[in-house]
Design a protein around this motif. Sequence first.
Motif, PDB file in Angstrom:
ATOM      1  N   THR A  32       0.837  -1.183   0.000  1.00  0.00           N
ATOM      2  CA  THR A  32       0.000   0.000   0.000  1.00  0.00           C
ATOM      3  C   THR A  32       0.878   1.241   0.000  1.00  0.00           C
ATOM      4  OG1 THR A  32      -1.655  -1.196   1.286  1.00  0.00           O
ATOM      5  CG2 THR A  32      -1.823   1.186   1.306  1.00  0.00           C
ATOM      6  N   ASP A  33       0.430   2.276  -0.673  1.00  0.00           N
ATOM      7  CA  ASP A  33       1.130   3.551  -0.634  1.00  0.00           C
ATOM      8  C   ASP A  33       1.301   3.956   0.831  1.00  0.00           C
ATOM      9  OD1 ASP A  33       1.355   6.570  -0.607  1.00  0.00           O
ATOM     10  OD2 ASP A  33       1.382   6.192  -2.770  1.00  0.00           O
ATOM     11  N   ALA A  34       2.451   4.492   1.176  1.00  0.00           N
ATOM     12  CA  ALA A  34       2.770   4.831   2.569  1.00  0.00           C
ATOM     13  C   ALA A  34       1.718   5.722   3.220  1.00  0.00           C
ATOM     14  CB  ALA A  34       4.142   5.491   2.643  1.00  0.00           C
ATOM     15  N   GLN A  35       1.107   6.605   2.448  1.00  0.00           N
ATOM     16  CA  GLN A  35       0.111   7.511   3.042  1.00  0.00           C
ATOM     17  C   GLN A  35      -1.142   6.787   3.530  1.00  0.00           C
ATOM     18  OE1 GLN A  35      -1.692  10.380   0.359  1.00  0.00           O
ATOM     19  NE2 GLN A  35      -1.291   9.036  -1.385  1.00  0.00           N
ATOM     20  N   TYR A  36      -1.318   5.518   3.118  1.00  0.00           N
ATOM     21  CA  TYR A  36      -2.487   4.748   3.538  1.00  0.00           C
ATOM     22  C   TYR A  36      -2.125   3.576   4.455  1.00  0.00           C
ATOM     23  CZ  TYR A  36      -4.296   7.207  -0.545  1.00  0.00           C
ATOM     24  OH  TYR A  36      -4.638   8.170  -1.454  1.00  0.00           O
ATOM     25  N   SER A  37      -0.883   3.471   4.834  1.00  0.00           N
ATOM     26  CA  SER A  37      -0.398   2.275   5.537  1.00  0.00           C
ATOM     27  C   SER A  37      -1.012   2.071   6.918  1.00  0.00           C
ATOM     28  CB  SER A  37       1.124   2.294   5.635  1.00  0.00           C
ATOM     29  OG  SER A  37       1.543   3.391   6.412  1.00  0.00           O
ATOM     30  N   TYR A  38      -1.567   3.091   7.498  1.00  0.00           N
ATOM     31  CA  TYR A  38      -2.148   2.983   8.839  1.00  0.00           C
ATOM     32  C   TYR A  38      -3.668   2.792   8.815  1.00  0.00           C
ATOM     33  CZ  TYR A  38      -3.449   7.777   7.913  1.00  0.00           C
ATOM     34  OH  TYR A  38      -3.977   8.897   7.341  1.00  0.00           O
ATOM     35  N   ILE A  39      -4.266   2.811   7.620  1.00  0.00           N
ATOM     36  CA  ILE A  39      -5.727   2.752   7.506  1.00  0.00           C
ATOM     37  C   ILE A  39      -6.206   1.297   7.468  1.00  0.00           C
ATOM     38  CG2 ILE A  39      -7.741   3.363   6.108  1.00  0.00           C
ATOM     39  CD1 ILE A  39      -6.096   5.646   4.919  1.00  0.00           C
ATOM     40  N   SER A  40      -7.239   1.022   8.253  1.00  0.00           N
ATOM     41  CA  SER A  40      -7.930  -0.267   8.171  1.00  0.00           C
ATOM     42  C   SER A  40      -9.426  -0.002   8.301  1.00  0.00           C
ATOM     43  CB  SER A  40      -7.470  -1.228   9.267  1.00  0.00           C
ATOM     44  OG  SER A  40      -7.997  -0.829  10.522  1.00  0.00           O
ATOM     45  N   SER A  41     -10.224  -0.890   7.750  1.00  0.00           N
ATOM     46  CA  SER A  41     -11.680  -0.749   7.851  1.00  0.00           C
ATOM     47  C   SER A  41     -12.121  -0.727   9.311  1.00  0.00           C
ATOM     48  CB  SER A  41     -12.371  -1.901   7.118  1.00  0.00           C
ATOM     49  OG  SER A  41     -12.108  -1.838   5.747  1.00  0.00           O
ATOM     50  N   SER A  42     -11.495  -1.560  10.129  1.00  0.00           N
ATOM     51  CA  SER A  42     -11.857  -1.617  11.557  1.00  0.00           C
ATOM     52  C   SER A  42     -11.615  -0.284  12.242  1.00  0.00           C
ATOM     53  CB  SER A  42     -11.057  -2.707  12.264  1.00  0.00           C
ATOM     54  OG  SER A  42     -11.339  -3.955  11.711  1.00  0.00           O
ATOM     55  N   LEU A  43     -10.455   0.323  11.984  1.00  0.00           N
ATOM     56  CA  LEU A  43     -10.156   1.628  12.583  1.00  0.00           C
ATOM     57  C   LEU A  43     -11.116   2.701  12.084  1.00  0.00           C
ATOM     58  CD1 LEU A  43      -6.250   1.762  12.610  1.00  0.00           C
ATOM     59  CD2 LEU A  43      -7.779   1.693  14.580  1.00  0.00           C
ATOM     60  N   VAL A  44     -11.417   2.676  10.802  1.00  0.00           N
ATOM     61  CA  VAL A  44     -12.344   3.651  10.230  1.00  0.00           C
ATOM     62  C   VAL A  44     -13.699   3.561  10.926  1.00  0.00           C
ATOM     63  CG1 VAL A  44     -13.717   4.158   8.154  1.00  0.00           C
ATOM     64  CG2 VAL A  44     -11.230   3.885   7.972  1.00  0.00           C
ATOM     65  N   LYS A  45     -14.215   2.341  11.096  1.00  0.00           N
ATOM     66  CA  LYS A  45     -15.512   2.172  11.757  1.00  0.00           C
ATOM     67  C   LYS A  45     -15.463   2.643  13.205  1.00  0.00           C
ATOM     68  CE  LYS A  45     -15.839  -2.128  10.494  1.00  0.00           C
ATOM     69  NZ  LYS A  45     -16.256  -3.509  10.184  1.00  0.00           N
ATOM     70  N   GLU A  46     -14.384   2.332  13.896  1.00  0.00           N
ATOM     71  CA  GLU A  46     -14.251   2.725  15.298  1.00  0.00           C
ATOM     72  C   GLU A  46     -14.226   4.244  15.439  1.00  0.00           C
ATOM     73  OE1 GLU A  46     -13.903   1.936  19.424  1.00  0.00           O
ATOM     74  OE2 GLU A  46     -14.525   0.697  17.737  1.00  0.00           O
ATOM     75  N   ILE A  47     -13.451   4.895  14.593  1.00  0.00           N
ATOM     76  CA  ILE A  47     -13.377   6.364  14.632  1.00  0.00           C
ATOM     77  C   ILE A  47     -14.736   6.969  14.310  1.00  0.00           C
ATOM     78  CG2 ILE A  47     -12.351   8.388  13.509  1.00  0.00           C
ATOM     79  CD1 ILE A  47      -9.815   6.558  13.097  1.00  0.00           C
ATOM     80  N   ALA A  48     -15.378   6.483  13.245  1.00  0.00           N
ATOM     81  CA  ALA A  48     -16.682   7.013  12.840  1.00  0.00           C
ATOM     82  C   ALA A  48     -17.731   6.773  13.925  1.00  0.00           C
ATOM     83  CB  ALA A  48     -17.116   6.378  11.522  1.00  0.00           C
ATOM     84  N   ARG A  49     -17.686   5.618  14.552  1.00  0.00           N
ATOM     85  CA  ARG A  49     -18.659   5.281  15.600  1.00  0.00           C
ATOM     86  C   ARG A  49     -18.606   6.269  16.754  1.00  0.00           C
ATOM     87  NH1 ARG A  49     -18.825   1.646  20.050  1.00  0.00           N
ATOM     88  NH2 ARG A  49     -16.704   0.951  19.646  1.00  0.00           N
ATOM     89  N   HIS A  50     -17.399   6.790  17.023  1.00  0.00           N
ATOM     90  CA  HIS A  50     -17.217   7.744  18.116  1.00  0.00           C
ATOM     91  C   HIS A  50     -17.273   9.191  17.648  1.00  0.00           C
ATOM     92  CE1 HIS A  50     -16.475   4.764  21.188  1.00  0.00           C
ATOM     93  NE2 HIS A  50     -15.703   4.120  20.341  1.00  0.00           N
ATOM     94  N   GLY A  51     -17.738   9.400  16.416  1.00  0.00           N
ATOM     95  CA  GLY A  51     -17.935  10.763  15.925  1.00  0.00           C
ATOM     96  C   GLY A  51     -16.703  11.409  15.320  1.00  0.00           C
TER      97      GLY A  51
END
Length: 161
Positions: free
Chosen positions: A119-138
Amino acid sequence: MRAAIYPGSFDPITLGHLDIIKRSARVFDRVIVAIMVNPQKNPLFSVEERKTLIAQSVQHLANVQIDSFPGLLVDYVRRNHVDVIIKGLRAVSDFEAELQMALMNRKLYAGAETFFIPTDAQYSYISSSLVKEIARHGGDVKDLVPDPVWRELRNKYRHMS
């Protein structure tokens, strides 16, 4: 015609996934983004919702199609005459798990070749699980997912709780 499959749960698709899809579409004649259906998981988005979100996110890529399947990936690969399995890698820890899976897939079906794409380095820390967790908490995930996903996450979490 060289076909490749990029399997995953894509719950939801992220900019990291999209990076792998775009790069794969430049190399292969046909890329199938295939949602793996796992009845043991409790996804945020239904398979149909994920198909729609992926389709909206890749509509500019003419050689990309979206599908879903239950069961073993190698069975899908064999049935659909796909040559290559694409796996995105974010970190060394991804490689260890994905290598084991690639070797098992090759054992189950010798026609299955796995290509690893970092993955391009700028996206290396992104995961679907993290995205959902962040979104869930606003939290704001606008810079982590395609716009259609961002809108749907806002709608889902506005109506939840």
